[in-house]
Design a protein around this motif. Structure first.
Motif, PDB file in Angstrom:
ATOM      1  N   PHE A   1       0.838  -1.202   0.000  1.00  0.00           N
ATOM      2  CA  PHE A   1       0.000   0.000   0.000  1.00  0.00           C
ATOM      3  C   PHE A   1       0.877   1.257   0.000  1.00  0.00           C
ATOM      4  O   PHE A   1       0.584   2.217  -0.720  1.00  0.00           O
ATOM      5  N   SER A   2       1.936   1.254   0.805  1.00  0.00           N
ATOM      6  CA  SER A   2       2.824   2.427   0.838  1.00  0.00           C
ATOM      7  C   SER A   2       3.551   2.607  -0.491  1.00  0.00           C
ATOM      8  O   SER A   2       3.762   3.742  -0.939  1.00  0.00           O
ATOM      9  N   LEU A   3       3.926   1.501  -1.130  1.00  0.00           N
ATOM     10  CA  LEU A   3       4.569   1.615  -2.444  1.00  0.00           C
ATOM     11  C   LEU A   3       3.599   2.140  -3.502  1.00  0.00           C
ATOM     12  O   LEU A   3       3.973   2.980  -4.331  1.00  0.00           O
TER      13      LEU A   3
ATOM     14  N   ILE B   1      12.549   6.738  -2.801  1.00  0.00           N
ATOM     15  CA  ILE B   1      12.818   6.726  -1.358  1.00  0.00           C
ATOM     16  C   ILE B   1      12.100   5.553  -0.705  1.00  0.00           C
ATOM     17  O   ILE B   1      12.673   4.831   0.125  1.00  0.00           O
ATOM     18  N   THR B   2      10.843   5.329  -1.079  1.00  0.00           N
ATOM     19  CA  THR B   2      10.068   4.247  -0.493  1.00  0.00           C
ATOM     20  C   THR B   2      10.629   2.883  -0.898  1.00  0.00           C
ATOM     21  O   THR B   2      10.688   1.964  -0.077  1.00  0.00           O
ATOM     22  N   LEU B   3      11.055   2.753  -2.151  1.00  0.00           N
ATOM     23  CA  LEU B   3      11.675   1.500  -2.584  1.00  0.00           C
ATOM     24  C   LEU B   3      12.950   1.208  -1.809  1.00  0.00           C
ATOM     25  O   LEU B   3      13.191   0.076  -1.385  1.00  0.00           O
TER      26      LEU B   3
ATOM     27  N   VAL C   1      10.410  -6.879  -0.812  1.00  0.00           N
ATOM     28  CA  VAL C   1      10.506  -5.887  -1.885  1.00  0.00           C
ATOM     29  C   VAL C   1      11.879  -6.054  -2.512  1.00  0.00           C
ATOM     30  O   VAL C   1      12.888  -5.807  -1.868  1.00  0.00           O
ATOM     31  N   GLY C   2      11.887  -6.476  -3.742  1.00  0.00           N
ATOM     32  CA  GLY C   2      13.158  -6.758  -4.389  1.00  0.00           C
ATOM     33  C   GLY C   2      13.312  -6.046  -5.713  1.00  0.00           C
ATOM     34  O   GLY C   2      12.625  -5.066  -6.017  1.00  0.00           O
TER      35      GLY C   2
END
Length: 172
Positions: A20-22, A45-47, A58-59
């Motif tokens: 959701f944040s991504l 930044i989020t990644l 998360v890759g």
């Protein structure tokens, strides 16, 4: 993992919150603020944040897909953001164990070269394809992204800082 003294024990990250944040960061990047070179890349930044804190969830594949979405949205050369995001995520995963030992302001200094490299990759691809140089204000974007690192860290770790079962005998 051995923790630093005084470091708070965190709850496990909810996968729905991560994605959701991504998605929110992707939508925030897609808002029509205008095309200025110094605008920070919130999705990058989020990644990097989730690649550092949750490298198994998360890759590089997720970074590639989000990069393709940004390329399509900005009508840029297909693969420009995808290559920058995959390189950014790769290097973030590479340094994630070392980075977590630093304080949050020190982490911001440590991720600044990653953001510089990502913008350099995007600029190099743009220039090779015959684009125009956006100016020296492009150098402000990685600095602003590094300055936003503490804000993003506080915002994205907030759901994990809740005590799951508060008790006066066992304060967590």
């Amino acid at each position: 993992m051995i923790m630093r003294p005084g470091q708070q024990l965190l709850l496990p990250a909810n996968p729905f919150f991560i994605w959701f944040s991504l998605l929110c960061a992707l939508l925030l990047n897609m808002l029509p603020f205008g095309r200025v070179a110094w605008m920070p890349d919130i999705l990058a930044i989020t990644l990097v944040f989730w690649s550092v804190h949750q490298p198994l969830r998360v890759g590089i594949g997720a970074a590639f897909l989000f990069g393709i979405c940004m390329d399509v949205h900005q009508a840029s050369l297909l693969g420009q953001h995808a290559l920058a995001y995959t390189a950014l995520t790769f290097f973030a995963i590479t340094i994630h164990r070392r980075l977590l030992w630093f304080t949050v302001p020190s982490q911001a200094v440590q991720v600044l070269p990653l953001f510089l490299a990502a913008h350099a990759i995007e600029l190099a691809i743009r220039m090779i394809a015959g684009g125009i140089f956006p100016g020296t204000s492009l150098l402000l974007a990685p600095v602003i992204e590094a300055a936003l690192w503490p804000v993003v860290t506080v915002a994205l770790l907030a759901p994990q800082r809740r005590a799951p079962d508060p008790d006066e005998n066992r304060p967590l």
